[in-house]
Design a protein around this motif. Structure first.
Motif, PDB file in Angstrom:
ATOM      1  N   ALA A   1      -1.300  -6.220  -5.663  1.00 36.98           N
ATOM      2  CA  ALA A   1      -1.712  -4.350  -6.420  1.00 36.98           C
ATOM      3  C   ALA A   1      -2.734  -4.219  -5.494  1.00 36.98           C
ATOM      4  O   ALA A   1      -2.165  -2.719  -5.402  1.00 36.98           O
ATOM      5  CB  ALA A   1      -2.789  -5.110  -7.648  1.00 36.98           C
ATOM      6  N   SER A   2      -3.377  -4.055  -4.050  1.00 34.43           N
ATOM      7  CA  SER A   2      -3.895  -3.944  -3.530  1.00 34.43           C
ATOM      8  C   SER A   2      -3.310  -2.780  -2.563  1.00 34.43           C
ATOM      9  O   SER A   2      -3.015  -1.536  -2.654  1.00 34.43           O
ATOM     10  CB  SER A   2      -5.017  -4.452  -3.001  1.00 34.43           C
TER      11      SER A   2
ATOM     12  N   VAL B   1      -1.121  -0.277  -4.443  1.00 37.84           N
ATOM     13  CA  VAL B   1      -1.651   1.097  -4.914  1.00 37.84           C
ATOM     14  C   VAL B   1      -2.297   2.011  -3.560  1.00 37.84           C
ATOM     15  O   VAL B   1      -2.465   3.130  -3.118  1.00 37.84           O
ATOM     16  CB  VAL B   1      -3.504   0.504  -5.378  1.00 37.84           C
ATOM     17  N   PHE B   2      -2.468   1.468  -1.768  1.00 33.08           N
ATOM     18  CA  PHE B   2      -2.925   1.779  -1.180  1.00 33.08           C
ATOM     19  C   PHE B   2      -1.331   2.373  -0.525  1.00 33.08           C
ATOM     20  O   PHE B   2      -2.000   4.052  -0.442  1.00 33.08           O
ATOM     21  CB  PHE B   2      -3.055   0.548   0.167  1.00 33.08           C
TER      22      PHE B   2
ATOM     23  N   PHE C   1      -6.674   4.765  -7.688  1.00 32.66           N
ATOM     24  CA  PHE C   1      -6.705   4.387  -6.564  1.00 32.66           C
ATOM     25  C   PHE C   1      -8.102   3.773  -5.475  1.00 32.66           C
ATOM     26  O   PHE C   1      -7.725   3.094  -5.368  1.00 32.66           O
ATOM     27  CB  PHE C   1      -5.792   5.376  -5.998  1.00 32.66           C
TER      28      PHE C   1
ATOM     29  N   MET D   1     -10.555   0.755  -7.172  1.00 33.36           N
ATOM     30  CA  MET D   1      -9.711  -0.387  -6.776  1.00 33.36           C
ATOM     31  C   MET D   1      -9.681  -0.670  -5.386  1.00 33.36           C
ATOM     32  O   MET D   1     -10.455  -1.856  -5.217  1.00 33.36           O
ATOM     33  CB  MET D   1      -8.084  -0.371  -7.070  1.00 33.36           C
ATOM     34  N   LEU D   2      -9.944  -0.279  -4.718  1.00 34.24           N
ATOM     35  CA  LEU D   2      -9.690  -0.355  -3.392  1.00 34.24           C
ATOM     36  C   LEU D   2     -11.276  -0.463  -2.702  1.00 34.24           C
ATOM     37  O   LEU D   2     -10.998  -1.431  -1.892  1.00 34.24           O
ATOM     38  CB  LEU D   2      -8.499   0.657  -2.632  1.00 34.24           C
TER      39      LEU D   2
ATOM     40  N   LEU E   1     -12.867  -3.766  -4.649  1.00 29.25           N
ATOM     41  CA  LEU E   1     -12.136  -4.532  -3.313  1.00 29.25           C
ATOM     42  C   LEU E   1     -13.508  -5.497  -2.144  1.00 29.25           C
ATOM     43  O   LEU E   1     -13.550  -5.960  -1.847  1.00 29.25           O
ATOM     44  CB  LEU E   1     -11.130  -4.523  -3.328  1.00 29.25           C
TER      45      LEU E   1
END
Lengths: 132, 277
Positions: free
Chosen positions: A29-30, A33-34, B228, B231-232, B235
């Motif tokens: 997922a990351s 999204v990245f 975006f 989330m990053l 984390l």
């Protein structure tokens, strides 16, 4: 639970599998999204931010699976980010499926039922038309 | 503000939120909502969407490690997830009819409660005798400590289940993991050792948050431009936090954060009361 599991290697494998699923689900997922985020920044970096203080909701698009996938198909940055969001939300739901398989292998009727109830609630939430 | 500046500042803020969330055990979502609403003046509905994503990411990331160590009680988690998912779906339905200012006030109150909960005495003892229901539902288990495997039993299953339903409703309504309430149910009501209750709570947060996240995604609460960096950032912050935790005792930090969070909570309540959301 460890003790019960150690006598059945198949179940221990399921537990390990759940651990992997959660980890790789979040990593996938990351990454998505990245990638979407980089494209998003590349396209919009100098535009000013949308009016986030007013809520637009559904009209902004990318709120359904078909919208998200057609967005990814046309390489739309927002579509790709939402795909990552979708993968992230799907990860714990998939985890319930794996737990269900684990309890089926273990022939634990009570917990097959309990897991099935949780899964049903989840399905109701997805398909129950609760968005209004 | 251009999109690039907004994204970078939000990324840094979300990183700090993830770090604070993991050091205090409150979870990143709790810090993300005040960050977005009070600092960036983002509509609280977008903030709730982003916080849910942060909660899922945090929970899934950390749970994978705890399952491996065998501390998480998966049966207990599964059983209580009936309560939290039903609660979360109810919360998402109630949210439509709840004014945003009321949500902000409620969030502030829960924040105050969570801050207080991080300071309380932890339940270390394991019960040797459980209630009838705990045997019937096969909830009693054991977990590894440095002195070997410790058996534990639990009681007040009904009370725990009820508190969990409330935790689910609040999670669905406010977009947070409501870990504090989950731990309260398991720690104080069911008398489960602290380590088991925290990891099992964490294990459940992902599923609980996903139950309302699927509804909020369809309602357009998840904005890609916010999702975006949040989330990053969260984390990354949570990852750094988990590394730091093995090397230091965050006791002093915890007190500092609790004071800071109290101020934030009061500001949320004050702004909500003055209809600023």
């Amino acid at each position: 639970m460890k003790k019960i599991f150690s006598s059945f290697t198949a179940d221990q494998d399921i537990e390990k599998l759940i651990g992997y699923l959660l980890r790789y689900g979040v990593i996938t997922a990351s990454l998505i999204v990245f990638i979407g985020g980089i494209i998003y920044l590349h396209q919009y970096q100098h535009s000013s931010i949308p009016a986030y203080h007013t809520f637009v909701g559904e009209q902004a698009g990318f709120t359904t699976i078909s919208q998200i996938f057609s967005g990814v198909g046309t390489f739309n940055a927002k579509g790709i980010i939402q795909l990552g969001v979708l993968v992230l939300i799907a990860t714990p739901i998939l985890r319930i499926f794996f737990s269900l398989i684990g309890f089926i292998l273990e022939k634990d009727r009570l917990y097959i039922l309990i897991t099935f109830v949780v899964l049903s609630v989840m399905m109701f939430s997805i398909f129950g038309g609760l968005k209004v | 503000m251009t999109i690039i500046t907004f994204t970078l500042i939000l990324l840094a803020g979300a990183y700090l939120a993830g770090l604070v969330g993991s050091l205090t055990g409150l979870g990143g979502g709790v810090v993300v909502i005040p960050l977005l609403t009070l600092v960036f003046h983002v509509d609280i509905r977008y903030a709730i969407g982003a916080a849910l994503l942060a909660s899922i990411a945090n929970s899934s990331g950390a749970a994978s490690a705890y399952i491996k160590e065998g501390i998480t009680n998966i049966r207990l988690g599964m059983f209580l997830e009936i309560a939290t998912t039903v609660g979360a779906v109810c919360g998402a339905i109630i949210a439509v009819y709840t004014p945003t200012n009321t949500i902000a006030i409620l969030f502030g109150v829960i924040l105050l409660f969570s801050a207080a909960m991080t300071l309380r005495k932890k339940n270390m003892a394991a019960l040797t005798e459980g209630s009838k229901l705990s045997y019937k539902l096969k909830l009693n288990s054991s977990y590894p400590t440095k002195d070997g495997e410790v058996e534990y039993k639990l009681k007040n299953v009904g009370a725990g289940f009820s508190i969990m339903t409330l935790a689910g409703v609040l999670s669905g309504l406010l977009g947070i993991g409501s870990g504090a309430l989950k731990v309260l149910a398991m720690d104080s009501a069911m008398h489960i050792p602290f380590k088991v209750s925290t990891t099992t709570s964490n294990f459940m947060i992902g599923v609980t948050a996903a139950a309302s996240a699927v509804v909020y995604l369809q309602r357009g609460y998840m904005d890609p431009g916010i999702a975006f960096p949040v989330m990053l950032g969260v984390l990354g912050g949570a990852f750094t936090g988990s590394k730091l935790l093995t090397r230091m005792d965050p006791k002093v930090l915890k007190y500092i954060f609790c004071v800071a969070i109290t101020f934030v909570a009061v500001e949320m309540i004050f702004n909500g009361y003055n209809h600023k959301f």
